[in-house]
Motif scaffolding. Structure first.
Motif, PDB file in Angstrom:
ATOM      1  N   LEU A 368      41.494  29.883  47.162  1.00 25.23           N
ATOM      2  CA  LEU A 368      40.642  30.878  46.495  1.00 25.23           C
ATOM      3  C   LEU A 368      40.353  30.378  45.085  1.00 25.23           C
ATOM      4  O   LEU A 368      41.251  29.821  44.430  1.00 25.23           O
ATOM      5  N   VAL A 369      39.133  30.601  44.611  1.00 27.71           N
ATOM      6  CA  VAL A 369      38.759  30.110  43.283  1.00 27.71           C
ATOM      7  C   VAL A 369      38.048  31.215  42.509  1.00 27.71           C
ATOM      8  O   VAL A 369      37.273  31.979  43.097  1.00 27.71           O
ATOM      9  N   ARG A 391      39.091  29.155  34.656  1.00 27.73           N
ATOM     10  CA  ARG A 391      39.140  29.007  36.121  1.00 27.73           C
ATOM     11  C   ARG A 391      40.564  29.181  36.608  1.00 27.73           C
ATOM     12  O   ARG A 391      41.525  28.772  35.934  1.00 27.73           O
ATOM     13  N   CYS A 392      40.681  29.802  37.785  1.00 28.67           N
ATOM     14  CA  CYS A 392      41.989  29.869  38.421  1.00 28.67           C
ATOM     15  C   CYS A 392      41.832  29.518  39.899  1.00 28.67           C
ATOM     16  O   CYS A 392      40.801  29.841  40.507  1.00 28.67           O
ATOM     17  N   VAL A 393      42.813  28.845  40.451  1.00 29.93           N
ATOM     18  CA  VAL A 393      42.804  28.462  41.856  1.00 29.93           C
ATOM     19  C   VAL A 393      44.081  29.012  42.475  1.00 29.93           C
ATOM     20  O   VAL A 393      45.166  28.872  41.899  1.00 29.93           O
ATOM     21  N   ALA A 394      43.964  29.661  43.649  1.00 30.99           N
ATOM     22  CA  ALA A 394      45.156  30.242  44.289  1.00 30.99           C
ATOM     23  C   ALA A 394      45.160  29.927  45.777  1.00 30.99           C
ATOM     24  O   ALA A 394      44.121  29.599  46.373  1.00 30.99           O
ATOM     25  N   ASP A 395      46.337  30.050  46.370  1.00 27.63           N
ATOM     26  CA  ASP A 395      46.509  29.830  47.805  1.00 27.63           C
ATOM     27  C   ASP A 395      46.171  31.146  48.524  1.00 27.63           C
ATOM     28  O   ASP A 395      46.809  32.171  48.266  1.00 27.63           O
ATOM     29  N   ALA A 396      45.208  31.083  49.426  1.00 28.49           N
ATOM     30  CA  ALA A 396      44.736  32.312  50.080  1.00 28.49           C
ATOM     31  C   ALA A 396      45.841  32.941  50.922  1.00 28.49           C
ATOM     32  O   ALA A 396      45.901  34.166  51.053  1.00 28.49           O
ATOM     33  N   GLY A 399      49.212  33.705  48.272  1.00 26.13           N
ATOM     34  CA  GLY A 399      48.912  34.410  47.030  1.00 26.13           C
ATOM     35  C   GLY A 399      49.432  33.691  45.794  1.00 26.13           C
ATOM     36  O   GLY A 399      49.311  34.185  44.676  1.00 26.13           O
ATOM     37  N   GLN A 400      50.016  32.514  45.980  1.00 26.54           N
ATOM     38  CA  GLN A 400      50.539  31.773  44.827  1.00 26.54           C
ATOM     39  C   GLN A 400      49.386  31.171  44.016  1.00 26.54           C
ATOM     40  O   GLN A 400      48.398  30.689  44.580  1.00 26.54           O
ATOM     41  N   ILE A 401      49.553  31.197  42.716  1.00 25.31           N
ATOM     42  CA  ILE A 401      48.566  30.549  41.855  1.00 25.31           C
ATOM     43  C   ILE A 401      48.850  29.052  41.886  1.00 25.31           C
ATOM     44  O   ILE A 401      50.000  28.629  41.720  1.00 25.31           O
ATOM     45  N   LEU A 402      47.826  28.274  42.118  1.00 21.55           N
ATOM     46  CA  LEU A 402      48.024  26.821  42.233  1.00 21.55           C
ATOM     47  C   LEU A 402      47.654  26.089  40.949  1.00 21.55           C
ATOM     48  O   LEU A 402      48.238  25.047  40.642  1.00 21.55           O
ATOM     49  N   GLY A 403      46.670  26.628  40.236  1.00 20.64           N
ATOM     50  CA  GLY A 403      46.267  25.916  39.033  1.00 20.64           C
ATOM     51  C   GLY A 403      45.330  26.744  38.186  1.00 20.64           C
ATOM     52  O   GLY A 403      44.780  27.750  38.643  1.00 20.64           O
ATOM     53  N   ALA A 404      45.184  26.318  36.930  1.00 19.40           N
ATOM     54  CA  ALA A 404      44.297  27.034  36.017  1.00 19.40           C
ATOM     55  C   ALA A 404      43.762  26.087  34.965  1.00 19.40           C
ATOM     56  O   ALA A 404      44.406  25.087  34.625  1.00 19.40           O
ATOM     57  N   LEU A 448      39.777  37.925  35.872  1.00 23.75           N
ATOM     58  CA  LEU A 448      39.444  36.646  36.514  1.00 23.75           C
ATOM     59  C   LEU A 448      40.074  36.602  37.909  1.00 23.75           C
ATOM     60  O   LEU A 448      39.418  36.252  38.892  1.00 23.75           O
ATOM     61  N   LEU A 449      41.332  37.015  37.993  1.00 27.69           N
ATOM     62  CA  LEU A 449      42.051  36.942  39.268  1.00 27.69           C
ATOM     63  C   LEU A 449      41.459  37.915  40.301  1.00 27.69           C
ATOM     64  O   LEU A 449      41.469  37.645  41.502  1.00 27.69           O
ATOM     65  N   GLN A 450      40.926  39.038  39.813  1.00 28.31           N
ATOM     66  CA  GLN A 450      40.296  39.984  40.753  1.00 28.31           C
ATOM     67  C   GLN A 450      39.082  39.372  41.441  1.00 28.31           C
ATOM     68  O   GLN A 450      38.661  39.812  42.498  1.00 28.31           O
ATOM     69  N   SER A 451      38.503  38.369  40.812  1.00 29.37           N
ATOM     70  CA  SER A 451      37.293  37.776  41.405  1.00 29.37           C
ATOM     71  C   SER A 451      37.602  36.534  42.246  1.00 29.37           C
ATOM     72  O   SER A 451      36.688  35.800  42.621  1.00 29.37           O
ATOM     73  N   LEU A 452      38.883  36.292  42.529  1.00 28.72           N
ATOM     74  CA  LEU A 452      39.216  35.127  43.378  1.00 28.72           C
ATOM     75  C   LEU A 452      38.520  35.271  44.733  1.00 28.72           C
ATOM     76  O   LEU A 452      38.595  36.327  45.369  1.00 28.72           O
ATOM     77  N   ALA A 453      37.879  34.210  45.158  1.00 28.15           N
ATOM     78  CA  ALA A 453      37.145  34.246  46.432  1.00 28.15           C
ATOM     79  C   ALA A 453      37.257  32.885  47.092  1.00 28.15           C
ATOM     80  O   ALA A 453      37.500  31.879  46.405  1.00 28.15           O
ATOM     81  N   PRO A 454      37.084  32.833  48.425  1.00 23.55           N
ATOM     82  CA  PRO A 454      37.221  31.543  49.106  1.00 23.55           C
ATOM     83  C   PRO A 454      36.324  30.475  48.477  1.00 23.55           C
ATOM     84  O   PRO A 454      35.172  30.756  48.127  1.00 23.55           O
ATOM     85  N   ALA A 455      36.898  29.275  48.325  1.00 20.55           N
ATOM     86  CA  ALA A 455      36.152  28.165  47.731  1.00 20.55           C
ATOM     87  C   ALA A 455      34.963  27.849  48.624  1.00 20.55           C
ATOM     88  O   ALA A 455      35.097  27.825  49.846  1.00 20.55           O
ATOM     89  N   GLN A 456      33.800  27.640  48.025  1.00 22.92           N
ATOM     90  CA  GLN A 456      32.580  27.343  48.816  1.00 22.92           C
ATOM     91  C   GLN A 456      32.588  25.876  49.229  1.00 22.92           C
ATOM     92  O   GLN A 456      32.892  25.018  48.451  1.00 22.92           O
TER      93      GLN A 456
END
Ligand SMILES: Cc1cc2nc3c(=O)[nH]c(=O)nc-3n(C[C@H](O)[C@H](O)[C@H](O)COP(=O)(O)OP(=O)(O)OC[C@H]3O[C@@H](n4cnc5c(N)ncnc54)[C@H](O)[C@@H]3O)c2cc1C
Ligand SMILES: NC(=O)c1ccc[n+]([C@@H]2O[C@H](COP(=O)([O-])OP(=O)(O)OC[C@H]3O[C@@H](n4cnc5c(N)ncnc54)[C@H](O)[C@@H]3O)[C@@H](O)[C@H]2O)c1
Length: 456
Positions: A368-369, A391-396, A399-404, A448-456
């Motif tokens: 999720l990005v 930017r934030c990247v998380a594991d769908a 739910g773990q945050i992977l990077g920012a 920002l985290l509320q807008s996490l969505a699958p990476a395109q």
């Protein structure tokens, strides 16, 4: 010759050596610490401390020049007094070095030796006329600038990051070879001091480790200040000119008054006599270590820039923390447990924690990005500094945050809440429910985290 016996010998008084000597002596050990140059190493004397002091002066000049953006009417222009700027940075570095010296002076059980140390046997070290022996040897020898094999370089008065700190006048036109941390920090600060600046990077883009749009955003920030950036350009040779240097590249000739070489750093391991200790450096000169910082030789550990497992002050210091905990506190801490992080100190800074989006996708996870421009951060608008993005990247699945990444005003500080969440394993849903302070850059992190969505 009879060797002097110690419980531990530490080579290098940079970021890991002195605190380790402190812990070992506090545990009652007799320790020798050897330093061939300045106490405090690169960070204090030639790296972070003086450069970040110069960045602060450059920012002050920038703000003063652009007072109109904040509703001020400047009555006179701004003149950069380079000797005073330089001396301010040198004084801050000197203070830090002196406090390291004071600290070491008061360390009971420590013998501080000034000189070059090298192996004379597996656990035997020579420093000038003295021979030392210990069952534990810790290498903290740091790194130095890479000097590329560029025809003609030996005939021009080129500068490295160290030489830049001694400049008493602003170069008319600074050419910079390289387009990473050192190059970009100096590029912006000297542009703000009043120099023309051209950056020449061999790679296709600046900061190849970052996501492409972040490296592009950094390029735009720097270009907007008048820095000329040439990427994908190979330097072929350099020659002296009456008023400076001429650099021949595959994209034509570039001339400037000064040339800064900032194409990486290499470890100080070639003059340590490693082979005598049964140690073989890797092809880049780094001393290989395992996850607990042990080298291939029993009783020898390597910490900081010389082990190739980090190239920052915080990684060197964390190496010390890991080894001290394992040697003295009965813990089992490992390098693999830490979350990679760093900041690039251009203005606005880039704060980074964990993986980039590109790295996260490459793991094969469902990712999720979320991305938000700094122009939509109230605090940034109030400060009039809306360049950049977060930017934030998380594991769908977990739910773990992977990077920012936070490229924006206060990005180096604000990224820490995400860094801490990654380190603590806090899922992003938990962070969304926290109440941040208004108005801060960090307050937008839950949004920002509320807008996490699958990476395109
Ligand atoms: C211009 C610049 C800016 C930087 N900015 C930042 C920043 O903002 N943030 C950040 O985290 N990092 C920054 N760094 C990187 C940071 O300075 C290094 O990662 C850090 O200093 C590494 O610490 P260390 O203890 O491994 O080595 P060092 O600090 O390099 O210390 C090693 C010491 O060992 C000594 N030594 C080497 N060989 C021997 C020998 N044989 N005998 C005796 N002594 C020896 C050296 O003289 C040196 O004092 C910057 C670096 C540079 C060059
Ligand atoms: N803010 C910070 O934390 C900070 C600041 C400065 C330095 N540092 C540390 O210092 C280390 C060294 O930094 P650096 O910027 O010198 O090196 P780097 O290794 O990060 O980057 C070197 C750059 O030079 C380019 N390059 C290599 N050869 C070239 C050539 N012949 N012509 C043109 N470009 C060329 C590479 O493509 C790369 O982009 C970093 O690893 C970093 O850890 C950290």
């Amino acid at each position: 010759m009879q060797a002097e016996r110690f419980d531990a010998i530490v080579i290098g008084a940079g970021q890991a050596g002195p605190p380790l000597a402190g812990r070992l002596t506090s545990a009652g050990m007799k320790v020798a610490l050897v330093e061939r140059s300045l106490l405090g190493g690169t960070c204090v004397n030639r790296g972070c401390t003086p450069t970040k002091a110069l960045v602060a002066s450059a920012r002050a000049a920038h703000v003063a020049r652009h007072g109109a953006d904040w509703g001020l009417r400047p009555v006179a222009g701004v003149a950069v007094d380079m000797p005073r700027v330089r001396e301010r940075a040198a004084a801050i570095a000197r203070q830090s070095r002196e406090s390291v010296a004071e600290w070491l002076k008061g360390m009971k059980g420590l013998t501080l030796l000034h000189g070059h140390a090298q192996f004379e046997g597996p656990r035997r070290i020579r420093v000038g006329e003295r021979l030392l022996e210990a069952p534990r040897i810790i290498l903290n020898t740091g790194a130095r600038p890479v000097i590329p094999d560029l025809p003609g370089l030996e005939n021009v008065p080129y500068l490295t990051s160290t030489g830049m700190l001694a400049l008493n006048a602003v170069p008319e036109h600074l050419l910079i070879l390289g387009g990473s941390y050192i190059a970009l920090e100096f590029a912006q600060m000297f542009r703000r001091f009043g120099a023309e600046v051209t950056v020449i990077e061999r790679g296709a883009r600046l900061l190849a480790r970052e996501d492409e749009d972040i490296s592009q955003a950094i390029r735009e920030i720097l270009e907007a200040e008048g820095i000329v950036i040439r990427t994908g350009v190979a330097a072929l040779s350099v020659e002296p000119r009456e008023d400076g240097v001429a650099l021949r590249t595959d994209g034509g000739e570039l001339s400037g008054s000064h040339l800064l070489v900032a194409v990486g750093r290499r470890p100080n391991t070639d003059d340590l006599g490693l082979e005598v200790a049964g140690l073989a450096p890797d092809k880049h000169g780094y001393i290989p270590v395992d996850d607990r910082l042990a080298t291939q030789a029993e009783g020898v550990w390597a910490l900081g820039d010389c082990n190739g497992r980090g190239a920052f002050t915080h990684t060197a210091y964390n190496d010390f923390e890991i080894l001290a905990a394992n040697l003295l506190d009965g813990e089992d801490r490992r390098l693999g447990q830490r979350v990679p992080c760093y900041a690039l100190y251009i203005d606005p800074p880039l704060g980074r924690a964990g993986m980039t989006e590109t790295e996260a996708r490459a793991t094969g996870r469902k990712v999720l990005v979320a991305t938000r421009p700094m122009a939509r951060v109230a605090r940034a608008r109030e400060k009039g500094e809306t360049r950049g993005l977060m930017r934030c990247v998380a594991d769908a699945e977990s739910g773990q945050i992977l990077g920012a990444a936070i490229l924006g005003v206060e990005g180096d500080e604000a990224v820490h809440s995400l860094l801490n969440a990654i380190g603590a394993g806090t899922p992003f849903e938990t962070l969304i429910r926290t109440m941040p302070i208004h108005p801060t850059v960090s307050e937008l992190i839950p949004t920002l985290l509320q807008s996490l969505a699958p990476a395109q």
